[in-house]
Design an enzyme around this catalytic site. Structure first.
Site, PDB file in Angstrom:
ATOM      1  N   ASP A   1       0.887  -1.496  -0.023  1.00 53.67           N
ATOM      2  CA  ASP A   1       0.086  -0.662   0.070  1.00 53.67           C
ATOM      3  C   ASP A   1       0.624   1.471   0.210  1.00 53.67           C
ATOM      4  OD1 ASP A   1       0.611  -0.293   2.779  1.00 53.67           O
ATOM      5  OD2 ASP A   1      -1.060  -0.064   3.877  1.00 53.67           O
TER       6      ASP A   1
ATOM      7  N   GLU B   1      10.988  -3.566  13.177  1.00 51.18           N
ATOM      8  CA  GLU B   1      11.644  -3.029  12.040  1.00 51.18           C
ATOM      9  C   GLU B   1      14.060  -2.606  13.781  1.00 51.18           C
ATOM     10  OE1 GLU B   1       8.909  -0.752  11.129  1.00 51.18           O
ATOM     11  OE2 GLU B   1       9.148  -1.523  12.865  1.00 51.18           O
TER      12      GLU B   1
END
Length: 368
Positions: A194, A280
């Site tokens: 997206d 992350e």
């Protein structure tokens, strides 16, 4: 908000005021009051029980491990279009995806961007037990070298509420496993389906010798997440949400040279946690890097070349064509809508709206 105790007092006062007790009515008034007191006691018990159960449900939390137990993860490589000649500059573009109404539109937009990028291999990993024919048909049509993987979320994490589930982690970990086993060199990049990508980004990614970072637009309230650079060296980060992360960056804000990753952590595919918001950070920490090793791209982190765009989520329906319209194009269109996931079987049924003969129909009163 009125507490249960306050609510009971209100009920009691209301009942007493209407008890009908006064001195002239004597015994009858006292009898009515006794009945009302009994009712209040019963109400107190019922409300208290509800309050305790409600509190228990609110306070109850599900604890799941940050890293899955052995054997919890499953993944399958379903199909692929091999890269004709990979090299150290080949970009391995990892995209997690899952079935939803917007999936085809977003994969189409992304796929047609990647069609313009040379020397790129697209790894698409589905959060599903099997690879869908829909996604496979899209990948084949784009003619971009790809690997198609199914990698469902492990069952242990499905007990979390939907919004709390660490989405995309099983897909990225499966993609990293495939890279570890099959690829010796190249550039790793995590690109969600997206997001929006400037073509300039891909040429920047190829410069990555170890680990590179760059700004991502439309992140959080401030609208950007970025390393802070002084004299060509990363000295910190700017982000809307730090939460004691050593590397407060977005998944789309860094790239890693695969040779560098393997040298720093041979099992880097196991380093990304199932912990929403910290995927992350812990993955990057596992590579044992420091700020001075980070290569700032995008003109020393002064340009935005990738945006964290999000498609507006709208309720899905199980559409159908009413009898008077079945001999029109709507019937064939509906088949396409069901195949592409816009019309979801099992959802609330809804007829396809119609308006004929150039009439100025209203939204609530369509003419057939």
């Amino acid at each position: 908000m009125i507490s249960p105790v306050q609510r009971v007092k209100q009920i009691r006062n209301l009942l007493v005021n209407h008890a009908g007790y006064n001195k002239e009515e004597g015994q009858r008034g006292r009898l009515e009051t006794s009945k009302q007191k009994l009712l209040v006691i019963l109400l107190i018990g019922a409300v208290s029980t509800f309050y305790v159960v409600l509190n228990a449900n609110v306070r109850r939390s599900v604890t799941v491990p940050a890293f899955p137990p052995p054997g919890a993860e499953q993944s399958t490589v379903c199909s692929s279009l091999p890269h004709p000649k990979s090299s150290a500059s080949t970009i391995y573009f990892v995209t997690p995806t899952y079935p939803r109404r917007e999936q085809v539109a977003e994969l189409t937009r992304l796929g047609q961007t990647l069609m313009h990028v040379k020397d790129l291999h697209w790894i698409v990993a589905e959060d599903s037990g099997t690879c869908s024919t829909l996604v496979n048909s899209l990948l084949t049509r784009f003619n971009v070298p790809f690997t198609h993987i199914s990698s469902p979320l492990p069952q242990v994490y499905k007990q979390l509420k939907f919004k709390q589930r660490p989405r995309g982690v099983s897909n990225r970990r499966a993609s990293l496993r495939w890279i570890r086993k099959n690829i010796k060199e190249g550039i790793l990049y995590f690109g969600d389906d997206d997001n929006t990508y400037d073509l300039e980004l891909f040429e920047e990614l190829r410069k990555t010798e170890g680990i590179s970072m760059f700004p991502v637009g439309l992140i959080g309230q401030q609208g950007v997440s970025s390393p802070i650079v002084r004299d060509g060296v990363v000295i910190g980060f700017s982000d809307s949400w730090f939460s004691k992360r050593k590397f407060p960056v977005d998944m789309a804000g860094f790239a890693i040279n695969i040779s560098f990753m393997k040298a720093r952590n041979r099992v880097a595919d196991q380093a990304m946690p199932y912990q929403a918001g910290f995927e992350e950070d812990l993955f990057l920490r596992s590579l044992n890097i420091n700020l001075t090793e980070i290569e700032p791209l995008a003109a020393n982190c002064t340009k935005v070349l990738v945006w964290h765009t999000q498609t507006l989520k709208v309720k899905s329906f199980d559409l159908y064509v009413e009898k008077l319209s079945r001999d029109t194009s709507l019937s064939t269109l509906l088949s396409h809508l069901k195949f592409s996931g816009i019309s979801i079987s099992g959802s609330e049924e809804k007829p396809m709206s119609t308006c004929f003969h150039g009439e100025q129909c209203t939204t609530d009163h369509r003419s057939n």
